[in-house]
Scaffold this motif. Structure first.
Motif, PDB file in Angstrom:
ATOM      1  N   LYS A 166       7.666 -18.293 -11.908  1.00 60.85           N
ATOM      2  CA  LYS A 166       6.839 -17.345 -12.274  1.00 60.85           C
ATOM      3  C   LYS A 166       6.918 -16.134 -10.972  1.00 60.85           C
ATOM      4  CE  LYS A 166       3.915 -18.770 -15.967  1.00 60.85           C
ATOM      5  NZ  LYS A 166       2.457 -19.056 -16.370  1.00 60.85           N
ATOM      6  N   CYS A 167       6.493 -16.396  -9.796  1.00 57.47           N
ATOM      7  CA  CYS A 167       6.574 -15.630  -8.702  1.00 57.47           C
ATOM      8  C   CYS A 167       7.973 -15.200  -8.444  1.00 57.47           C
ATOM      9  CB  CYS A 167       6.118 -16.616  -7.436  1.00 57.47           C
ATOM     10  SG  CYS A 167       4.521 -16.802  -7.413  1.00 57.47           S
ATOM     11  N   PHE A 168       8.857 -15.963  -8.534  1.00 56.88           N
ATOM     12  CA  PHE A 168      10.496 -15.299  -8.610  1.00 56.88           C
ATOM     13  C   PHE A 168      10.610 -14.194  -9.420  1.00 56.88           C
ATOM     14  CE2 PHE A 168      14.940 -15.681  -9.836  1.00 56.88           C
ATOM     15  CZ  PHE A 168      15.430 -15.357  -8.497  1.00 56.88           C
ATOM     16  N   VAL A 169      10.283 -14.655 -10.838  1.00 58.32           N
ATOM     17  CA  VAL A 169      10.536 -13.667 -11.792  1.00 58.32           C
ATOM     18  C   VAL A 169       9.666 -12.396 -11.589  1.00 58.32           C
ATOM     19  CG1 VAL A 169      10.185 -12.962 -14.275  1.00 58.32           C
ATOM     20  CG2 VAL A 169      11.055 -15.346 -13.738  1.00 58.32           C
ATOM     21  N   TYR A 170       8.466 -12.378 -11.272  1.00 59.30           N
ATOM     22  CA  TYR A 170       7.468 -11.305 -10.740  1.00 59.30           C
ATOM     23  C   TYR A 170       8.225 -10.435  -9.753  1.00 59.30           C
ATOM     24  CZ  TYR A 170       4.097 -13.282 -13.643  1.00 59.30           C
ATOM     25  OH  TYR A 170       3.246 -13.811 -14.566  1.00 59.30           O
ATOM     26  N   VAL A 171       8.767 -11.111  -8.469  1.00 58.00           N
ATOM     27  CA  VAL A 171       9.488 -10.340  -7.638  1.00 58.00           C
ATOM     28  C   VAL A 171      10.923  -9.896  -7.892  1.00 58.00           C
ATOM     29  CG1 VAL A 171      10.492 -10.543  -5.161  1.00 58.00           C
ATOM     30  CG2 VAL A 171       8.512 -11.931  -5.658  1.00 58.00           C
ATOM     31  N   PHE A 172      11.345 -10.309  -8.745  1.00 52.88           N
ATOM     32  CA  PHE A 172      12.573  -9.985  -9.065  1.00 52.88           C
ATOM     33  C   PHE A 172      12.217  -8.717  -9.956  1.00 52.88           C
ATOM     34  CE2 PHE A 172      16.255  -9.846 -12.165  1.00 52.88           C
ATOM     35  CZ  PHE A 172      17.336  -9.674 -11.622  1.00 52.88           C
ATOM     36  N   ALA A 173      11.435  -8.689 -10.959  1.00 53.51           N
ATOM     37  CA  ALA A 173      11.246  -7.537 -11.772  1.00 53.51           C
ATOM     38  C   ALA A 173      10.797  -6.510 -10.811  1.00 53.51           C
ATOM     39  CB  ALA A 173      10.090  -8.047 -12.962  1.00 53.51           C
ATOM     40  N   GLY A 174       9.970  -6.662  -9.811  1.00 50.43           N
ATOM     41  CA  GLY A 174       9.469  -5.787  -8.979  1.00 50.43           C
ATOM     42  C   GLY A 174      10.716  -4.864  -8.530  1.00 50.43           C
ATOM     43  N   ILE A 175      11.706  -5.730  -7.987  1.00 50.90           N
ATOM     44  CA  ILE A 175      12.425  -5.102  -7.082  1.00 50.90           C
ATOM     45  C   ILE A 175      13.663  -4.222  -8.278  1.00 50.90           C
ATOM     46  CG2 ILE A 175      14.956  -5.765  -6.101  1.00 50.90           C
ATOM     47  CD1 ILE A 175      13.706  -7.988  -4.773  1.00 50.90           C
ATOM     48  N   VAL A 176      13.844  -4.872  -9.537  1.00 53.82           N
ATOM     49  CA  VAL A 176      14.476  -3.944 -10.514  1.00 53.82           C
ATOM     50  C   VAL A 176      13.839  -2.803 -10.744  1.00 53.82           C
ATOM     51  CG1 VAL A 176      15.317  -4.001 -12.960  1.00 53.82           C
ATOM     52  CG2 VAL A 176      15.498  -6.128 -11.513  1.00 53.82           C
ATOM     53  N   ILE A 177      12.289  -2.743 -11.050  1.00 53.95           N
ATOM     54  CA  ILE A 177      11.704  -1.666 -11.155  1.00 53.95           C
ATOM     55  C   ILE A 177      11.791  -0.511 -10.020  1.00 53.95           C
ATOM     56  CG2 ILE A 177       9.370  -0.697 -11.620  1.00 53.95           C
ATOM     57  CD1 ILE A 177       8.713  -3.240 -13.356  1.00 53.95           C
ATOM     58  N   LEU A 178      11.777  -0.980  -9.024  1.00 56.51           N
ATOM     59  CA  LEU A 178      11.803  -0.276  -7.735  1.00 56.51           C
ATOM     60  C   LEU A 178      13.288   0.700  -7.599  1.00 56.51           C
ATOM     61  CD1 LEU A 178      10.575   0.962  -5.366  1.00 56.51           C
ATOM     62  CD2 LEU A 178      11.535  -1.063  -3.916  1.00 56.51           C
ATOM     63  N   CYS A 179      14.280  -0.278  -7.852  1.00 56.78           N
ATOM     64  CA  CYS A 179      15.530   0.236  -7.856  1.00 56.78           C
ATOM     65  C   CYS A 179      15.668   1.312  -8.904  1.00 56.78           C
ATOM     66  CB  CYS A 179      16.488  -0.896  -8.278  1.00 56.78           C
ATOM     67  SG  CYS A 179      16.694  -1.897  -6.793  1.00 56.78           S
TER      68      CYS A 179
END
Length: 213
Positions: free
Chosen positions: A35-48
Motif C-alpha cells: 500500500k505504501c508503494f502504491v501511495y508513493v507511486f500515485a503521488g509521483i504520478v499526480i505530481l507529474c
C-alpha cells in the motif's frame, strides 16, 4: 532467617507465537508495504500530471492579440468626387480608432514603441505612433488613437477617382508590436504580434463598414 510463609518465585511463561500467527504478521507487513508503494507511486504520478498541466497552461507563451474594435470618422473632406480626373480627386479625414490588446498569457506583456499605419492600395496615407504600454496577465487593454489620413501622401492615384465616384474606399490598418512576456517575474520571452485589419469607408455616410481583423 528466611520467612517460612514466603512462596518461591514461579517461572514466567513465555508466549510462543505459532507459525500461523507469524505468517499472518508477515502478510500484514507485506500488505502495508504494498500500500505504501502504491501511495508513493500515485503521488509521483499526480505530481507529474500537475507539473505537465502547469507547464502547458501557465508556462506556455502565447502571442497577444491586437485588433481594432471600432473606427470613427471625423472631419471628412472630399474634393472633385464627380470628376474623372484622378489628379484632382482627394480626401482627408481624422480616424479615431479603438485598439484592443488581449494578453492571454499568465504574465505581463510589455511592448515597445510602435506605429500604426493606415493604407490605401498598399500605400501609406496616415500613421500614428503608439508609445510603450504594458498589459497585465490575462487582461485586455484598450487604447484610443487618432490618425490623420490624407490622399496627398499617395504616390499613385490612378484608382482614387473611380473609387471615390463609387463612394467606397478600401483601407488597411497595420501595426507591429514587439515586446516581452514575463512569467513569474523570472522567465522572459520576446514576442512579436501584428495587426492587419481591412475596412471600407462609405463616403456618403462618412462611416466605416466591413471591419475585419
Amino acid at each position: 532467617m528466611a520467612d517460612e510463609h514466603s512462596l518461591p518465585f514461579t517461572p514466567s511463561k513465555i508466549y510462543q507465537r505459532s507459525d500461523e500467527e507469524i505468517a499472518t504478521f508477515k502478510a500484514l507487513r507485506k500488505e502495508r508495504s504494498g500500500k505504501c508503494f502504491v501511495y508513493v507511486f500515485a503521488g509521483i504520478v499526480i505530481l507529474c500530471l500537475f507539473t505537465l498541466v502547469f507547464a502547458l497552461i501557465v508556462l506556455r507563451f502565447r502571442f497577444p492579440d491586437v485588433n481594432l474594435s471600432s473606427v470613427a470618422v471625423k472631419n471628412l473632406r472630399l474634393s472633385n468626387v464627380g470628376t474623372a480626373s484622378s489628379s484632382n480627386s482627394s480626401f482627408s479625414a481624422t480616424l479615431v480608432a479603438e485598439v484592443t490588446i488581449k494578453n492571454t498569457n499568465f504574465g505581463r506583456f510589455n511592448f515597445e514603441n510602435s506605429t500604426m499605419s493606415m493604407l490605401y492600395g498598399g500605400m501609406d496615407v496616415g500613421d500614428i505612433g503608439i508609445g510603450r504600454w504594458s498589459v497585465k496577465a490575462r487582461e485586455t487593454r484598450k487604447m484610443n488613437v487618432a490618425v490623420e489620413v490624407r490622399s496627398n501622401r499617395l504616390s499613385d492615384t490612378k484608382n482614387l477617382s473611380s473609387d471615390m465616384m463609387l463612394g467606397k474606399l478600401k483601407l488597411n490598418s497595420y501595426a507591429r508590436l514587439s515586446g516581452r512576456v514575463t512569467l513569474l517575474n523570472i522567465i522572459k520571452k520576446r514576442k512579436i504580434t501584428e495587426m492587419n485589419c481591412t475596412m471600407t469607408l462609405d463616403l456618403t455616410r462618412g462611416a466605416f463598414e466591413d471591419l475585419q481583423c
